[in-house]
Structures are given as C-alpha cells and as structure tokens.
Design an enzyme around this catalytic site. Sequence first.
Site, PDB file in Angstrom:
ATOM      1  N   HIS A  99       0.853  -1.200   0.000  1.00  0.00           N
ATOM      2  CA  HIS A  99       0.000   0.000   0.000  1.00  0.00           C
ATOM      3  C   HIS A  99       0.885   1.245   0.000  1.00  0.00           C
ATOM      4  O   HIS A  99       1.957   1.260   0.631  1.00  0.00           O
ATOM      5  CB  HIS A  99      -0.906   0.018   1.239  1.00  0.00           C
ATOM      6  CG  HIS A  99      -2.078   0.923   1.079  1.00  0.00           C
ATOM      7  ND1 HIS A  99      -1.976   2.275   1.337  1.00  0.00           N
ATOM      8  CD2 HIS A  99      -3.326   0.692   0.628  1.00  0.00           C
ATOM      9  CE1 HIS A  99      -3.150   2.832   1.083  1.00  0.00           C
ATOM     10  NE2 HIS A  99      -3.989   1.907   0.647  1.00  0.00           N
ATOM     11  N   ASP A 105      -7.880  -5.215  -0.475  1.00  0.00           N
ATOM     12  CA  ASP A 105      -8.358  -6.076  -1.570  1.00  0.00           C
ATOM     13  C   ASP A 105      -8.019  -7.550  -1.378  1.00  0.00           C
ATOM     14  O   ASP A 105      -8.477  -8.391  -2.159  1.00  0.00           O
ATOM     15  CB  ASP A 105      -7.743  -5.588  -2.897  1.00  0.00           C
ATOM     16  CG  ASP A 105      -8.312  -4.243  -3.315  1.00  0.00           C
ATOM     17  OD1 ASP A 105      -7.544  -3.371  -3.739  1.00  0.00           O
ATOM     18  OD2 ASP A 105      -9.538  -4.075  -3.181  1.00  0.00           O
TER      19      ASP A 105
END
Length: 432
Positions: free
Chosen positions: A311, A368
């Site tokens: 991320h 996700d």
Amino acid sequence: MIETMSDTAHLNVGDQNIEIPVITGTEGEKALDISKLRNSSGLITYDVGYKNTGATTSAITFLNGEEGILRYRGYSIEDLAEKADFLEVSYLLVNGELPSKDDLEKFKKKITMHTLLHEDTKNIFEAYPTGSHPMGQLMAMISSLSSFYPGSLNPYRENDERMLSIIRLIAKMPTMCAMIYKKQMGHPVMYPKNSLDYVENYLHMTFGNVTEEYEVDRTIADALDKLLILHADHEQNCSTSTVRIVGSSHVNLYAAVSAGVAALWGPLHGGANQKVIEMLEAIKADGGNYQKWVDKAKDKNDPFRLMGFGHRVYKNFDPRANIIKDSADKVLAKIGIHDPILDIAKKLEETALNDDYFKERKLFPNVDFYSGIIYRAMGFPTEMFTVLFALGRLPGWIAQWKEMRDEQQPIGRPRQVYTGSQSRDFVPMENR
Ligand code: SDX
C-alpha cells in the site's frame, strides 16, 4: 481551506533564500505550502506519482499509515463498521456529521424515492457485447445520468440541484450495479422495492428473479453493509484524486464519478480485488506452492506482483484488511461455505510475511486481499468485485467532490519539467 499557518521553512537555491510557509493539520501533519513558490522563485517541485505531495487540505478522512489508523470525519473505521450502517456513513461523509434519527430517516426516504433508472437506460446495454467488463458498463451508465438529468449539467446552480444530483447517484448506483449483473447473466432486470433497505434492495435486484420471491439473508446483507462502509472513503487515493481533478473543471458530478470508476478499474487500485482471486485460483491450480509465487513476486524480471499486497500509505497494516479477514471466517462459517481459497490466502499471507523482501518493504495484505473471498461466498462473479468496490466508494467520491466544489478550488493543472528536444529547424521530407 488552510486554517493553521505556523512556522516557516527556508529554502536556499543558488543565491535565493526562499521562505516557505509550513501548514499544520489538525492531527499534527506538517506540509510545505508551495502555492506561491514559482511566482517568488521561478522554481517548481517534482514528484512523480505524488508520493510526497498533498493536493489539498481535507476534513473528510484521516489515515495514519504508520499506526494503521483510519477515521471518517473523526470516527474510527472500527466503530463505524460495527455500530453504523452504510447509508448512515454515507450521510456522515457527505454532510460532515452523524445524522439524527430524524435526519437519517429523511435521507433514507429520499434515497428510496430515487432508486429507479430511466427505462431508456437499458438501451445502453443493447450496445454492449455480452461479456464486456462490468466496470466499463458502470462508467457509461453513471455518465449517462447527465443525459437523463440535464439539470445536473449546470454546475453553477447551487445546492438544491447539487444535492439532488448526489441523492440520485447514491440511490441509483445499486440499481445500475444490479442491472449490470443481470445483463452479464442474461437474466431479466429486477426492479427496486421500496420496502427494502439499501443493501437488501441491492441483493434483491442482483440475486432475486421474476420466478420467485427473494428472501434476503441477513448474514449476507450485514456483511455486505460492513464491506461497503470499509470501502467508503480513503482520502486522496488514485480514483478520488481523479474525481477531484476532473470535477475541478466544473464538469457535472456524474462525469467526474465516471472518471473515478475508470481509475478504480485499474489492477493496481480497485481492480486488484478481482486479480487477487485469479491469483489464488492460479496458486491452487499450481498445487499451492506458495513460496514459488512469493519468489515470482520478488523477481524483478517477472512482472508478477502479489495482488492484494502492499500500500502507498499503510506501512504496518491496513485496518480494513484486518476487519475483512475476521469477517471472512465468520461469514463463510455462517453461510456454511468452506472455500479452500481462504486457506490458500492465509497460507500465502503467512509465507509472504515471513519473507525478508516483504518485511523490508513493509508489504502486507491490503483491503483487496480478503474482500473477494467474501464477495465470492455471497455469490458474486469475480468480474463484479470491483463494481462492489465502486458501490462502497461512491459516498467518498461524492464527499470529496463536494468539498472541492464548496471550497471553489481552482482547476487542477500540474506543471512539468520538460526533457524533450530543444528548438530545432523543420526538416523537409526530401531531407529526412
Ligand atoms: C487500493 O491509495 C489507496 O488508498 C488505495 C486503496 C483505497 O482504498 O483507495 O487503499 C485501494 O488500491 C489498494 C491497493 C491494491 N493494489 C494491489 O494490491 C496491487 C499490488 N500492490 C502494488 O502494486 C503496490 O503495492 C501498490 C500499487 C499498492 C503501491 O505501490 P507504490 O506505493 O507505488 O509502491 P511501489 O510500487 O513503488 O513498490 C515499492 C517496492 C518496489 O520494490 P523495489 O523497487 O523497492 O525493489 O515494493 C515492491 C515494488 O516492486 N512491491 C511489490 C508489491 N507491491 C510493491 N512487490 C511484490 N508484490 C507487490 N504487491
């Protein structure tokens, strides 16, 4: 709106000593305010991917990547996911405060009254080949709303038109998402029912059919409501920044959000939730050799990345991923499904998190990684996963667009550093 100006930074470039104001946010973040840098020094800054650049101040969402903190309007994601529902959170994001009981009832009633789409919307589908990706269809359908509601085109007509556009978009999004699914399945479209709440209605329009009454499973409805809350906003991510910059040209809300859907579709962003399942299926088909796939992800000569890992902001853990991972176990158990993919995901996570490459780069599961496993258990096909991400992110996109418009921010137009050819004479064809 920059409210706190404190301190000054000094930048020495050649014989220039440039004073740069330092602004401080409500959580103590500091930033160099370079709004006047070029005028005062002729200099600009350079930051491909905006990894170190704040495009705006914002009062909507705060996240701390080092500590894994995520708050919408000051309320923690953990509290909101557990104690609020998705429309309540949507109201909070768009209006800035949690609604009273009466305000929430009025908001939900308005949403319920706008769930139908213009019947001609179905004609859009007739133009699409069967099997075309749902995200491409969603972009077209959202953008088409500006054709059916031309009042939305006038960006200068203030709030009541703007709020009506917002209500219409939140209300019609589940109807569009469900219509896309029905088209994909080749089934007749189901219409919304005013007796159902937001998520129940979406499930009814998606999985219900004309032959029998659809019974909403509260386990699935509650889990989906929580997933939508977890996806509702995430400050200046790629798709939200897209909505802001497209909206800064004063185009209508629907066009700006349609552009946000385009950005979210990308596999490095929201499209990752579809890619995660495809990756896990490939690992399962390959006999579950986790280390082999982790090694592939580390190999610079191999384009493969561990989808659902890493991320830009979170550098310890993604708080949403933790909540979703817990939810996956509970939802699958309650629905009575044992999906081997979940076991593979957990083993892959364990392998990667014990690997120095991932540890050094602080790569771990993001929002996700586990969400697709729950969507799959709910019965959604893989290609609908990013549509579900968009359904959740919609109130965040709207809130960020509204903040940018309410503050009358200027059109977004970044600068560049030119590295092409210097001036040269034209070469006639015979001399090339
Ligand atoms: C979302 O911004 C948001 O808030 C987004 C989001 C939201 O709610 O809106 O949180 C939603 O988009 C989540 C991210 C979903 N995408 C993926 O899961 C795709 C896989 N992840 C990556 O591609 C990547 O981690 C990003 C895109 C998420 C972040 O990329 P960055 O910040 O640009 O980092 P990078 O690509 O520069 O990577 C830094 C290093 C590199 O190695 P080195 O050059 O230092 O040797 O880490 C490596 C990368 O090669 N790396 C990975 C990796 N992610 C980063 N290596 C293997 N597998 C990965 N998944």
